[in-house]
Design a protein around this motif. Structure first.
Motif, PDB file in Angstrom:
ATOM      1  N   TYR A 189      23.463  -2.271 -12.002  1.00 34.30           N
ATOM      2  CA  TYR A 189      22.845  -1.007 -12.411  1.00 34.30           C
ATOM      3  C   TYR A 189      21.439  -0.855 -11.835  1.00 34.30           C
ATOM      4  O   TYR A 189      20.985   0.264 -11.602  1.00 34.30           O
ATOM      5  CB  TYR A 189      22.782  -0.907 -13.933  1.00 34.30           C
ATOM      6  N   SER A 190      20.754  -1.976 -11.638  1.00 33.45           N
ATOM      7  CA  SER A 190      19.373  -1.930 -11.168  1.00 33.45           C
ATOM      8  C   SER A 190      19.250  -1.849  -9.651  1.00 33.45           C
ATOM      9  O   SER A 190      18.185  -1.496  -9.139  1.00 33.45           O
ATOM     10  CB  SER A 190      18.607  -3.171 -11.667  1.00 33.45           C
ATOM     11  N   ILE A 191      20.323  -2.184  -8.918  1.00 35.93           N
ATOM     12  CA  ILE A 191      20.249  -2.194  -7.454  1.00 35.93           C
ATOM     13  C   ILE A 191      21.143  -1.131  -6.832  1.00 35.93           C
ATOM     14  O   ILE A 191      21.423  -1.173  -5.634  1.00 35.93           O
ATOM     15  CB  ILE A 191      20.632  -3.585  -6.897  1.00 35.93           C
ATOM     16  N   LYS A 192      21.566  -0.147  -7.635  1.00 33.72           N
ATOM     17  CA  LYS A 192      22.461   0.886  -7.110  1.00 33.72           C
ATOM     18  C   LYS A 192      21.825   1.709  -6.005  1.00 33.72           C
ATOM     19  O   LYS A 192      22.535   2.337  -5.214  1.00 33.72           O
ATOM     20  CB  LYS A 192      22.922   1.798  -8.238  1.00 33.72           C
ATOM     21  N   VAL A 193      20.504   1.698  -5.926  1.00 37.63           N
ATOM     22  CA  VAL A 193      19.821   2.435  -4.863  1.00 37.63           C
ATOM     23  C   VAL A 193      20.191   1.874  -3.493  1.00 37.63           C
ATOM     24  O   VAL A 193      20.065   2.574  -2.477  1.00 37.63           O
ATOM     25  CB  VAL A 193      18.290   2.386  -5.080  1.00 37.63           C
ATOM     26  N   ALA A 209      28.122   1.734 -11.913  1.00 39.39           N
ATOM     27  CA  ALA A 209      26.853   2.045 -11.261  1.00 39.39           C
ATOM     28  C   ALA A 209      27.051   3.102 -10.176  1.00 39.39           C
ATOM     29  O   ALA A 209      26.225   4.011 -10.021  1.00 39.39           O
ATOM     30  CB  ALA A 209      26.244   0.776 -10.661  1.00 39.39           C
ATOM     31  N   ALA A 236      18.664   7.903  -7.291  1.00 38.93           N
ATOM     32  CA  ALA A 236      18.891   6.481  -7.575  1.00 38.93           C
ATOM     33  C   ALA A 236      17.579   5.714  -7.541  1.00 38.93           C
ATOM     34  O   ALA A 236      17.355   4.800  -8.345  1.00 38.93           O
ATOM     35  CB  ALA A 236      19.884   5.890  -6.571  1.00 38.93           C
ATOM     36  N   SER A 275      15.722   6.707 -10.856  1.00 42.99           N
ATOM     37  CA  SER A 275      16.317   6.141 -12.069  1.00 42.99           C
ATOM     38  C   SER A 275      16.120   4.633 -12.145  1.00 42.99           C
ATOM     39  O   SER A 275      16.044   4.070 -13.236  1.00 42.99           O
ATOM     40  CB  SER A 275      17.807   6.493 -12.148  1.00 42.99           C
ATOM     41  N   SER A 276      16.059   3.963 -10.994  1.00 45.95           N
ATOM     42  CA  SER A 276      15.779   2.526 -11.001  1.00 45.95           C
ATOM     43  C   SER A 276      14.317   2.275 -11.340  1.00 45.95           C
ATOM     44  O   SER A 276      13.983   1.373 -12.117  1.00 45.95           O
ATOM     45  CB  SER A 276      16.112   1.917  -9.631  1.00 45.95           C
ATOM     46  N   THR A 294      12.749   2.466 -15.237  1.00 44.21           N
ATOM     47  CA  THR A 294      12.916   1.422 -16.255  1.00 44.21           C
ATOM     48  C   THR A 294      12.356   0.071 -15.840  1.00 44.21           C
ATOM     49  O   THR A 294      12.100  -0.780 -16.706  1.00 44.21           O
ATOM     50  CB  THR A 294      14.412   1.238 -16.594  1.00 44.21           C
ATOM     51  N   LEU A 295      12.147  -0.142 -14.541  1.00 46.57           N
ATOM     52  CA  LEU A 295      11.750  -1.471 -14.070  1.00 46.57           C
ATOM     53  C   LEU A 295      10.409  -1.936 -14.636  1.00 46.57           C
ATOM     54  O   LEU A 295      10.327  -3.035 -15.206  1.00 46.57           O
ATOM     55  CB  LEU A 295      11.736  -1.485 -12.535  1.00 46.57           C
TER      56      LEU A 295
END
Length: 454
Positions: free
Chosen positions: A65-69, A132, A391, A394-395, A398-399
């Motif tokens: 979910y965190s690397i979908k970019v 994701a 993407a 959205s990443s 939250t990071l």
């Protein structure tokens, strides 16, 4: 001139627009897989006798979910064979992602964690990757399906669907597991993905869809082709594609805002700092204060769910009337201020009435702020790179908050809950100041999806 009540009631009609209604069901499809590879899966693995160490390793599945970019540029540029012609660019990708999730859930249902833990991990990774990818496509679909003024309503409908899905994948899966076992529960969850699949088949493809500008050489691509005139054709083609799909989205964003882009990205990274930081210690706080599990579930989950949806719906309506920036400024203040209510509750003690008041304020303001924030982010994207740019946003949103949240337990252990919640409130001050700065500026204004900004 002040708006009359009739004007605000008329604004509620945004929730009757077909794209807004579609986001309710697509939000459900997006929210369903999340818990099924996290807390719900952990419950199944625990009952199967899997070690706590192995269960902890399973949380790494969520990194997708965190690397979908990373693969978002491919979604923007690559067309699905056959499905592109039948469904269009976004719907083709969306159907593949949803089938991936449903297939992965069915695969998990067919395995025994006690004897086939490796296969459970493989299928869980398939679910997470599909989920994701689905998130990336739904975000792009939402932005491209409606004008900017409707994005608040789209976000509110999405949040409602997502929250309902979390209830189904959380409490619902536990009920199904109690009735027929975990494999039965996961088969039912795979069947629930039909909600999203059917929606994908019946909705219309956005008029402005990803990849439409792929044939137009951007400035950096032309430069690359000029510099590599003597190289082999495969190298030039691969390099030009990389420049167009990966470099160009970020180049376009920074080219549009210049150095102000750093301020926008800082605002995105800091906006949710306060509420995410607080959320890490919320449940331990309730338990340490003396509330029972039943009281926590009734107030924070069921009642809190209703307040979140109400706040989201209110945010959607306000964005239609006022645009995203002024509501964002108000939302940033409210989210930070509610932490002070938690700090007060640390003094008051386990008073169920005070808990109800605090949860009402927290979830109402949180739902309002997130709906406005999603509308703002949607308006920042360029129609040529919708999936890739959103993407990234959205990443990023939250990071930093997740990093700061890692220190929350240290603050509580060292100084107690009162100081912690004051600290969480202070963490929201930078977002308030940046929101005020952006609101007073003109260059931040997002363009309507499908229109290029100057």
């Amino acid at each position: 001139m002040p708006l009359r009540p009739a004007d605000w009631l008329a604004t509620l009609a945004i929730y009757r627009h077909p794209p807004v209604v579609a986001m309710l069901f697509l939000g459900f499809s997006a929210g369903l897989p999340f818990l099924l590879v996290f807390s719900t899966l952990s419950a199944w693995l625990t009952e199967a006798g899997v070690s706590r160490t192995a269960i902890g390793f399973f949380s790494w599945v969520g990194i997708t979910y965190s690397i979908k970019v990373i693969w978002a540029p491919f979604i923007d540029r690559i067309r699905m064979p056959v499905l592109h012609r039948l469904l269009g660019h976004r719907r083709g990708w969306l159907l593949v992602a949803q089938l991936c999730v449903a297939g992965g859930l069915a695969g998990m249902a067919a395995t025994d964690p006690a004897a086939q833990l490796g296969w459970v991990a493989v299928f869980a990774l398939v679910v997470a990757f599909g989920a994701a990818t689905q998130d990336v496509v739904i975000d792009a679909f939402r932005i491209e399906s409606a004008e900017t003024r409707l994005q608040g309503g789209m976000a509110a409908a999405y949040i409602l669907g997502y929250r309902v899905a979390l209830l189904v994948a959380g409490a619902g899966a536990l009920y199904f597991a109690a009735a027929g076992g975990w494999p039965f529960a996961y088969r039912m969850m795979a069947a629930f993905m039909l909600v999203g699949i059917v929606t994908t088949l019946v909705v219309r493809e956005p008029k402005v869809s990803g990849g439409r500008r792929a044939v137009t050489p951007e400035r950096r691509v032309r430069r690359f082709l000029t510099r590599t005139a003597g190289r082999s054709r495969p190298i030039r083609v691969a390099g030009a594609w990389f420049m167009s799909a990966v470099v160009a989205p970020f180049d376009e964003f920074f080219g549009r805002f210049g150095w102000h882009a750093l301020t926008v990205l800082a605002f995105i990274g800091l906006f949710r700092m306060s509420d995410i930081t607080m959320g890490v210690m919320a449940n331990p706080f309730y338990l340490d204060l003396g509330f029972t599990k039943t009281e926590i579930a009734n107030i924070t989950q069921i009642f809190g769910f209703a307040m979140t949806i109400l706040g989201s719906a209110l945010g959607g309506v306000v964005v239609v009337r006022l645009g995203p920036m002024r509501p964002l400024f108000v939302g940033a203040i409210l989210v930070a201020a509610t932490n002070l209510l938690f700090a007060t509750m640390a003094w008051v003690g386990p008073d169920i009435r005070w808990l109800t008041v605090v949860i009402s304020a927290d979830n109402l303001s949180g739902g309002f702020a997130v709906a406005c924030f999603i509308a703002y982010l949607s308006g920042l994207t360029s129609s040529a790179y919708t999936a890739t740019q959103y993407a990234l946003f959205s990443s990023l949103m939250t990071l930093p908050a997740k990093f700061l949240g890692g220190f929350s337990g240290w603050v509580v252990d060292g100084w107690g809950y009162f100081v912690f919640f004051v600290w969480a409130a202070v963490a929201g001050v930078p977002a308030i100041l940046l929101a005020l700065h952006l609101m007073r500026s003109r260059w931040f204004q997002p363009a309507a999806p499908g229109k290029e900004q100057e």
